[in-house]
Design a protein around this motif. Sequence first.
Motif, short mmCIF file in Angstrom:
data_model
loop_
_atom_site.label_atom_id
_atom_site.label_comp_id
_atom_site.label_asym_id
_atom_site.label_seq_id
_atom_site.Cartn_x
_atom_site.Cartn_y
_atom_site.Cartn_z
N ALA A 54 0.59 -1.22 0.02
CA ALA A 54 -0.05 0.10 -0.12
C ALA A 54 0.67 1.14 0.18
O ALA A 54 0.55 2.27 -0.83
CB ALA A 54 -0.92 0.05 1.30
N LEU A 55 1.93 1.24 0.66
CA LEU A 55 2.86 2.27 0.60
C LEU A 55 3.38 2.36 -0.53
O LEU A 55 3.59 3.70 -0.90
CB LEU A 55 3.89 2.37 1.97
CG LEU A 55 3.48 2.32 3.44
CD1 LEU A 55 4.73 2.22 4.21
CD2 LEU A 55 2.87 3.54 3.64
N PHE A 56 3.87 1.48 -1.26
CA PHE A 56 4.45 1.60 -2.68
C PHE A 56 3.39 2.26 -3.65
O PHE A 56 4.03 3.15 -4.32
CB PHE A 56 4.85 0.11 -3.22
CG PHE A 56 5.32 0.26 -4.75
CD1 PHE A 56 6.39 0.62 -4.96
CD2 PHE A 56 4.46 -0.28 -5.40
CE1 PHE A 56 6.85 0.72 -6.30
CE2 PHE A 56 4.80 -0.25 -6.93
CZ PHE A 56 6.05 0.30 -7.24
N PHE A 57 1.99 1.71 -3.48
CA PHE A 57 1.38 2.69 -4.45
C PHE A 57 0.93 3.94 -4.21
O PHE A 57 0.68 4.60 -4.95
CB PHE A 57 -0.09 1.51 -4.63
CG PHE A 57 0.29 0.24 -5.41
CD1 PHE A 57 0.49 0.21 -6.72
CD2 PHE A 57 0.20 -0.84 -4.78
CE1 PHE A 57 0.75 -0.69 -7.55
CE2 PHE A 57 0.43 -2.26 -5.53
CZ PHE A 57 0.78 -1.85 -7.06
N ALA A 58 0.85 4.20 -2.67
CA ALA A 58 0.56 5.44 -2.34
C ALA A 58 1.86 6.33 -3.08
O ALA A 58 1.70 7.48 -3.43
CB ALA A 58 0.47 5.70 -0.97
N ALA A 59 3.07 5.80 -2.92
CA ALA A 59 4.08 6.79 -3.42
C ALA A 59 4.15 6.85 -4.77
O ALA A 59 4.32 8.07 -5.28
CB ALA A 59 5.32 5.89 -2.75
N VAL A 60 3.76 5.86 -5.71
CA VAL A 60 3.55 6.08 -7.10
C VAL A 60 2.45 6.94 -7.37
O VAL A 60 2.73 7.88 -8.16
CB VAL A 60 3.36 4.70 -7.75
CG1 VAL A 60 2.86 4.64 -9.19
CG2 VAL A 60 4.43 3.66 -7.49
N SER A 61 1.25 7.09 -6.70
CA SER A 61 0.22 7.78 -7.08
C SER A 61 0.62 9.33 -6.74
O SER A 61 0.37 10.13 -7.32
CB SER A 61 -1.04 7.41 -6.31
OG SER A 61 -0.89 7.59 -4.95
#
Length: 144
Positions: A54-61
């Motif tokens: 979730a942290l990875f996808f939050a960073a990408v977005s």
Amino acid sequence: MVMLSMLVVFVTIILMECFSWAIHKYLFHGPLWFLHKSHHEKSHAFFEWNDLFALFFAAVSLYLMYIDRSNLGYKFAIGLGITIYGLVYFIIHDWFVHRRFKTFKSNNKYLQAVRKAHKIHHKNRGKEQGKAFGLLFVRKIEKN
């Protein structure tokens, strides 16, 4: 331009569900199992290693929205779509299905189908033989 951006956001949300299904099946239950398995084990902690995804996808977005903040173009719209998908995923998966917060209950047939499908997925606690890798697209509940 606004309608096109809204379309990009909507399509991104749909594609994120498809993408999530694929990475869940082939990466999370494959080479990234060492992180994802924390989600299939009983835990007494609030956070689990699986939350790193979730942290990875939050960073990408956030990155996509940041680099396109002055234009509010397609990169911003994609980042916004990923963010909205992440919020929906959090509410349905973490809050409703797994009850990380105890305040959300519903008898809605669609939400019950989501919960049932996810419980089928978690019935198998191992890396192999998994079923129901998606979250939002579920089959109709059959009456017994």
